[in-house]
Write an enzyme that holds these catalytic residues in place. Structure first.
Site, PDB file in Angstrom:
ATOM      1  N   ASP A   1       0.832  -1.212  -0.002  1.00  0.00           N
ATOM      2  CA  ASP A   1      -0.190   0.147   0.083  1.00  0.00           C
ATOM      3  C   ASP A   1       0.927   1.220  -0.082  1.00  0.00           C
ATOM      4  O   ASP A   1       0.432   2.294   0.587  1.00  0.00           O
ATOM      5  CB  ASP A   1      -1.043  -0.075   1.217  1.00  0.00           C
TER       6      ASP A   1
ATOM      7  N   ARG B   1       4.350   1.964 -11.676  1.00  0.00           N
ATOM      8  CA  ARG B   1       3.549   1.291 -10.577  1.00  0.00           C
ATOM      9  C   ARG B   1       2.567   0.162 -10.798  1.00  0.00           C
ATOM     10  O   ARG B   1       2.733  -0.789  -9.965  1.00  0.00           O
ATOM     11  CB  ARG B   1       2.806   2.387  -9.589  1.00  0.00           C
TER      12      ARG B   1
ATOM     13  N   LYS C   1      -6.199  -0.659   6.676  1.00  0.00           N
ATOM     14  CA  LYS C   1      -4.955  -0.239   7.478  1.00  0.00           C
ATOM     15  C   LYS C   1      -5.082   1.113   7.781  1.00  0.00           C
ATOM     16  O   LYS C   1      -5.362   2.005   6.983  1.00  0.00           O
ATOM     17  CB  LYS C   1      -4.001  -0.853   6.776  1.00  0.00           C
TER      18      LYS C   1
ATOM     19  N   GLU D   1      -2.545   0.089  13.480  1.00  0.00           N
ATOM     20  CA  GLU D   1      -0.985   0.336  13.750  1.00  0.00           C
ATOM     21  C   GLU D   1      -0.587   1.263  14.132  1.00  0.00           C
ATOM     22  O   GLU D   1      -0.446   2.567  13.862  1.00  0.00           O
ATOM     23  CB  GLU D   1      -0.518   0.282  11.990  1.00  0.00           C
TER      24      GLU D   1
ATOM     25  N   GLU E   1       2.537   2.493  15.279  1.00  0.00           N
ATOM     26  CA  GLU E   1       4.322   2.439  15.005  1.00  0.00           C
ATOM     27  C   GLU E   1       4.791   3.355  15.690  1.00  0.00           C
ATOM     28  O   GLU E   1       4.791   4.458  15.924  1.00  0.00           O
ATOM     29  CB  GLU E   1       4.496   2.325  13.505  1.00  0.00           C
TER      30      GLU E   1
ATOM     31  N   LYS F   1      -1.264  -4.152  14.322  1.00  0.00           N
ATOM     32  CA  LYS F   1       0.146  -4.173  13.440  1.00  0.00           C
ATOM     33  C   LYS F   1       1.172  -3.418  14.285  1.00  0.00           C
ATOM     34  O   LYS F   1       1.323  -2.001  13.928  1.00  0.00           O
ATOM     35  CB  LYS F   1      -0.044  -3.548  12.103  1.00  0.00           C
TER      36      LYS F   1
ATOM     37  N   SER G   1       3.258  -8.447   8.805  1.00  0.00           N
ATOM     38  CA  SER G   1       2.513  -7.494   7.441  1.00  0.00           C
ATOM     39  C   SER G   1       3.691  -6.780   6.813  1.00  0.00           C
ATOM     40  O   SER G   1       4.103  -5.708   7.411  1.00  0.00           O
ATOM     41  CB  SER G   1       1.643  -6.812   8.180  1.00  0.00           C
TER      42      SER G   1
ATOM     43  N   TYR H   1       5.384   6.262   5.217  1.00  0.00           N
ATOM     44  CA  TYR H   1       4.716   5.188   3.852  1.00  0.00           C
ATOM     45  C   TYR H   1       4.449   6.033   2.666  1.00  0.00           C
ATOM     46  O   TYR H   1       3.269   6.507   2.790  1.00  0.00           O
ATOM     47  CB  TYR H   1       3.811   4.240   4.637  1.00  0.00           C
TER      48      TYR H   1
END
Lengths: 364, 357
Positions: B34, B56, B147, B188, B190, B223, B294, B357
């Site tokens: 993603d 892509r 997500k 998630e 992080e 995650k 993941s 990301y």
């Protein structure tokens, strides 16, 4: 422990605090003219006027082109996005007309409600995505304050802890983002009057909500001196059979506020909810005469309670412009006096001013 | 006191729980494909390929054209919005190709980080406005999970109480809205690898926020990062030490109701990410949830390198991807014996400072 990562510089703080004080100086209050297109539809339908962009423009033009002396009673006007970019019939931008009268221009920033799953039909408010960029643009376009309305309701198991926390948090995020962009945030946590609860219950709930809001504002490093609060007055629910006097409403309201609202907040501008024009003025007056300590300005941010008579006088006809402006000016002056505790009820109010403006579960 | 206003019916709960269990079935994990347009720019520039929509698409085709060998090790693929509506060279939508392999389709739904004023460069994540409507549409378009990434950083004064509170809250709102629309939320939070870790506190607060928002834990996946030392830390730790710290933290904070924990790879190399996951699955402490992967970079680095934008290399690149997928499928069961080789893209550290990301 001094805070090492200050959210605002002293210059930014001064700018915000100056704006806030200008809005509520000397008994001035706010005209909430930020009705969304849908809500204007409801208003116009009552006077049998079609809800077109031109009609909305015309009505706002009549209000904003009123005599400059309006700036003695109106310190700020909240606009809807469309209105910020509209002009009068000579091509002059509304926002410039207002600014030239010395009135501060504000903008509605929230984007409506979203349901909170697992609750009794409670909601939170959307509008945080890309908010910083929107605020920056509005600031460039002449806006100096923002408004965001959160809604709490009283019912079985409402407001829930989740609804209070979530709405307080969203309000605090909005306020923080506004201030980063030089806009004074008006923080509006409305406990709506739907229901049959009594005055005491509304006071209890209002205290819980306001306490959570100020805790969240503190957690989010919001500069209180650069904010304004727009709460409900403490009133019984609309379906409550017991009636209360303006003095009782005033005492309950000021009690709730002085238990929860820090003195640093420069002004509290009440919303009118479904109150008639006259009740909104009488209650505000009683609030300003209440013997409890009141370290903030106690003023108004009225929509319906400033415009009902004007709308009725207008009826969609340009020929009624003068009568419309007079009706509006009259309510503005009355509320300015009430904000100083100097309002004297004349007893000659027309039918529009005493008519209850209550609409169930009101959404702007 | 039973809850009078249930967020989900029994049928909705079953659907969510079934989806979650399919994704983390024994030996399976998630391919995180993603990457936003901006992130893909960085990946592609490293192999000298221009960041166009077509490139892509070609690159994702390399991954999605993997044969049935991936069925036993990939339980879900996370898509970026653009990719969800792309097709392969034969005009077959990627979504269908993935679903036909029995793999669950997921979608990234957050809209990136924004600053928290008054903090030391901390952020929250936006994307809640209109999220319910977007989820409903994605569900129609084939997505069964979503997500949302929040970022916390460790330094002398961070994460602050505000950052933890705000990020946990926003994750909980997202999770609640997903579930209302039949979508399993991957949560998630992080913690970037910049210091000694505070994973436990952040995990706990996230769980508390999920609870406050009436999120059905059996229908979620977590995650998190593994517990690792900061990148500037001089001390080196073995996979076993990382595993012990990670599982200990999870046991103290993640309720057993959560069906699976799917680790992100952060800046770990492909091989590190596999060895650590393997050690985690061999850790002697009781582990009531599936512990799987993941991975984005740690599944794709070799494939990307083999491809280098050349269609002639597509087959070889796909093989590299399948290889890492199978290795991680074994690691998710504690059955990976290690590669023995130490070269190339597999061991190269994939750390990029303050990764977005």
């Amino acid at each position: 422990m001094a805070h090492r990562f200050p959210a605002l510089t002293s210059e930014q703080k001064k700018e915000l605090s100056d704006i806030a004080q200008r809005v509520v100086a000397n008994g001035k209050g706010i005209l909430a003219a930020d009705e969304s297109v849908g809500t204007m539809g409801n208003r116009l339908q009552r006077i049998k006027v079609e809800n077109t962009e031109e009609n909305r423009r015309q009505f706002r033009e009549i209000l904003f082109t009123v005599d400059s002396s309006i700036n003695q009673s109106i310190g700020g006007v909240i606009l809807f996005h469309e209105t910020l970019y509209q002009k009068d019939s000579q091509g002059k931008l509304f926002r410039n007309i207002l600014k030239e009268k010395g009135i501060v221009v504000g903008i509605k920033l929230d984007q409506g409600g979203a349901p909170l799953a697992g609750t009794n039909k409670e909601t939170t408010i959307q509008g945080l995505d890309g908010l910083s960029e929107r605020c920056a643009q509005y600031k460039k376009d002449g806006v100096d304050f923002g408004k965001w309305r959160a809604v709490l309701r009283i019912d079985n198991q409402c407001p829930s802890h989740l609804a209070i926390q979530e709405n307080a948090n969203a309000l605090a995020r909005y306020a923080s983002i506004c201030q980063q962009n030089g806009l004074v945030p008006i923080v509006e946590p409305e406990v709506i009057p739907d229901g049959d609860h009594d005055l005491e219950h509304c006071q209890y709930v209002t205290e819980k909500v306001l306490a959570a809001v100020y805790k969240a504002l503190n957690d989010h490093h919001v500069y209180l001196e650069g904010t304004l609060l727009k709460p409900n007055m403490v009133t019984a629910g609309h379906a409550c059979t017991k009636k209360y006097t303006p003095e009782q409403v005033a005492m309950a309201t000021v009690t709730a506020l002085h238990r929860t609202v820090p003195a640093a907040v420069p002004g509290i501008c009440f919303l009118s909810g479904g109150m008639s024009e006259e009740d909104a003025t009488l209650n505000l007056n009683a609030i300003n005469l209440c013997p409890l300590p009141k370290p903030w300005k106690l003023s108004f941010s009225y929509g319906r309670a400033l415009q009902a008579s004007a709308l009725a006088a207008w009826g969609g006809k340009a020929a009624n412009k003068k009568a419309t402006q007079e009706a509006f000016m009259k309510r503005a002056l009355a509320n300015c006096q009430a904000a100083k505790g100097q309002y004297v009820h004349t007893g000659s109010s027309g039918s529009a001013s005493t008519q209850s403006l209550f609409t169930a579960c009101y959404t702007y | 006191m039973p809850h009078s206003y249930p967020a989900l019916s029994a049928e909705q709960k079953k659907e969510l729980s079934d989806i979650a269990l399919r994704i983390v079935a024994p030996g399976k994990g998630i391919l995180a494909a993603d990457e936003s347009v901006g992130s893909m720019a960085k990946r592609l520039s490293q192999i000298g390929v221009e960041n166009t929509e077509e490139n892509r698409r070609l690159y994702r085709q390399v991954l999605f054209s993997a044969d049935d060998r991936v069925k036993k090790c990939i339980g879900g693929v996370i898509f970026f919005h653009e990719t969800l509506y792309q097709k392969d060279d034969d005009g077959v939508p990627f979504v269908r190709t993935i679903q036909d392999k029995g793999i669950v389709v997921g979608i990234k739904v957050d809209k990136g980080v924004v600053p928290l004023a008054g903090t030391d460069g901390e952020t929250t994540t936006q994307g809640l406005d209109g999220l319910s409507e977007r989820c409903a549409q994605y569900k129609k378009d084939g997505a069964d999970f979503a997500k949302w990434r929040c970022v916390l950083k460790i330094s002398e004064r961070t994460p602050s109480a505000l950052a933890i509170l705000e990020n946990a809250n926003v994750l909980a709102r997202y999770a609640s809205i997903c579930q209302q629309n039949g979508i399993v939320p991957i949560v998630e939070p992080e913690i970037l690898p910049d210091g000694d870790h505070d994973l436990k506190r952040c995990q706990y607060v996230t769980e508390k926020a999920l609870s406050d928002h009436h999120v059905y834990l059996e229908g979620t996946l977590l995650k998190p990062n593994m517990v690792t030392p900061g990148h500037a830390c001089a001390i080196k730790y073995s996979p076993e030490e990382i595993a012990m710290a990670t599982v200990t933290a999870l046991r103290r904070t993640v309720p057993p109701a959560v069906p699976g924990v799917t680790f992100l790879s952060g800046g770990q190399s492909e091989e590190e990410a596999s060895l650590n996951l393997n050690a985690i699955n061999r850790c002697p402490l009781p582990r009531p949830w599936a512990l799987t992967f993941s991975y984005g970079r740690a599944l794709q680095a070799s494939a990307l390198n083999a491809w280098r934008g050349q269609q002639d290399n597509a087959g070889a690149a796909t093989e590299e991807f399948i290889k890492r997928a199978e290795v991680n499928g074994l690691a998710a069961q504690g059955k990976y014996e290690g590669s023995g080789e130490d070269g190339g893209a597999a061991a190269q550290s994939l750390y990029i400072a303050n990764h977005a990301y």
